[in-house]
Write an enzyme that holds these catalytic residues in place. Structure first.
Site, PDB file in Angstrom:
ATOM      1  N   GLU A  43       0.845  -1.201   0.000  1.00 41.23           N
ATOM      2  CA  GLU A  43       0.000   0.000   0.000  1.00 41.23           C
ATOM      3  C   GLU A  43       0.879   1.250   0.000  1.00 41.23           C
ATOM      4  OE1 GLU A  43      -3.657   1.704   2.841  1.00 41.23           O
ATOM      5  OE2 GLU A  43      -2.390   0.046   3.501  1.00 41.23           O
ATOM      6  N   LYS A 115      -9.361   2.999  -2.460  1.00 37.41           N
ATOM      7  CA  LYS A 115      -9.732   2.353  -1.205  1.00 37.41           C
ATOM      8  C   LYS A 115     -11.039   2.921  -0.662  1.00 37.41           C
ATOM      9  CE  LYS A 115      -7.494   1.255   3.244  1.00 37.41           C
ATOM     10  NZ  LYS A 115      -6.243   1.492   4.025  1.00 37.41           N
ATOM     11  N   CYS A 149      -5.860  -3.102   1.749  1.00 40.23           N
ATOM     12  CA  CYS A 149      -5.700  -3.188   3.199  1.00 40.23           C
ATOM     13  C   CYS A 149      -7.017  -3.316   3.975  1.00 40.23           C
ATOM     14  CB  CYS A 149      -4.888  -1.984   3.689  1.00 40.23           C
ATOM     15  SG  CYS A 149      -4.088  -2.267   5.302  1.00 40.23           S
TER      16      CYS A 149
END
Length: 274
Positions: A43, A115, A149
């Site tokens: 990430e 995200k 994540c």
């Protein structure tokens, strides 16, 4: 046909874009030398994670035609591999996103996933994405899904990617080191294994190592099979590492558990509600 997948677990430095880019390029070169077909980077691989403030994040974020994606595209094309990498992205409207890019073996940018579930102080910096997980067909490889994540903590989000036909879910992650009982795996790794098993698909989550402004990273990169068992990354590591696994992505198309059960067709959507 099998596909060799790698998580390039590296040490990054917040604020040093040039060093981070060089580190990720070396990792991709090493993966290619090992015969890898799909490489996952952590990430925010271009920028580092622990920003001093929103201003520093803005200074480090890049557009999709910036140095990081340009270099990663060239590396993917040079080696003929697929690359998934985390990016601090500056959108055309100036907003910042914690993104992941998927680049195919021709060096083409095939997907940009932003995200959706922001963790901690990310909410002070990034605008969350509002699109489902990206799922892309890569010829001669398979159907690759992408998320980032904390997205992995939401089983309904992972199930959405699975229902879209994902065979290999690639997730750039930065997992801070949290206390755990001696001998136990990180809980993040446990959830990756569970996500893989309940959806009958491969998952490759690429973490990072080292320390950054008081945050220690877990080094918990893992590649799991459709039964949820680790193929690589059985235990966390404090060192940079190239974790490699051979995956038969066709196995992820089989959702059966024995002769009588199927993890998709056995769902009782009539009972689940909205």
């Amino acid at each position: 046909m099998t596909t060799t997948v790698a998580c390039a677990q590296v040490a990054l430095r917040v604020g040093d874009a040039a060093a981070n880019l060089a580190t990720t390029e070396r990792a991709v070169d090493a993966a290619a030398e090992a015969g890898v077909r799909v490489v996952v980077l952590p990430e925010l691989a271009n920028s580092g994670y622990v920003f001093a403030d929103a201003g520093e994040a803005a200074a480090l974020a890049e557009p999709l035609d910036g140095p990081a994606v340009t270099a990663w595209s060239a590396a993917a094309r040079r080696h003929g591999l697929t690359l998934v990498a985390g990016l601090a992205e500056r959108g055309d409207d100036g907003r910042l996103h914690n993104s992941a890019v998927l680049i195919d073996p021709a060096g083409e940018l095939r997907a940009v996933y932003r995200k959706a579930h922001l963790f901690g102080t990310e909410k002070d910096v990034f605008t969350p994405g509002d699109a489902p997980p990206a799922v892309v067909d890569i010829p001669s490889v398979g159907r690759i899904g992408v998320m980032v994540c904390y997205d992995l903590e939401f089983p309904e989000w992972v199930r959405m990617a699975a229902l879209a036909g994902t065979e290999l879910l690639c997730a750039p992650v930065n997992w801070p080191l949290f206390p755990r009982p001696e001998g136990e795996r990180p809980s993040e790794v446990v959830r990756v294994q569970a996500n893989a098993a309940v959806n009958r698909m491969y998952v490759a989550a690429c973490d990072r190592v080292g320390d950054e402004r008081g945050v220690t990273w877990t080094g918990g990169s893992v590649i799991t099979d459709p039964d949820g068992f680790p193929l690589a990354g059985h235990r966390p590591s404090d060192d940079p590492e190239l974790l490699i696994a051979t995956c038969d992505l066709a196995e992820a198309r089989n959702k059966h558990l024995g002769a009588h059960n199927d993890v998709f067709t056995d769902r009782r959507t009539d009972l689940y509600g909205a």
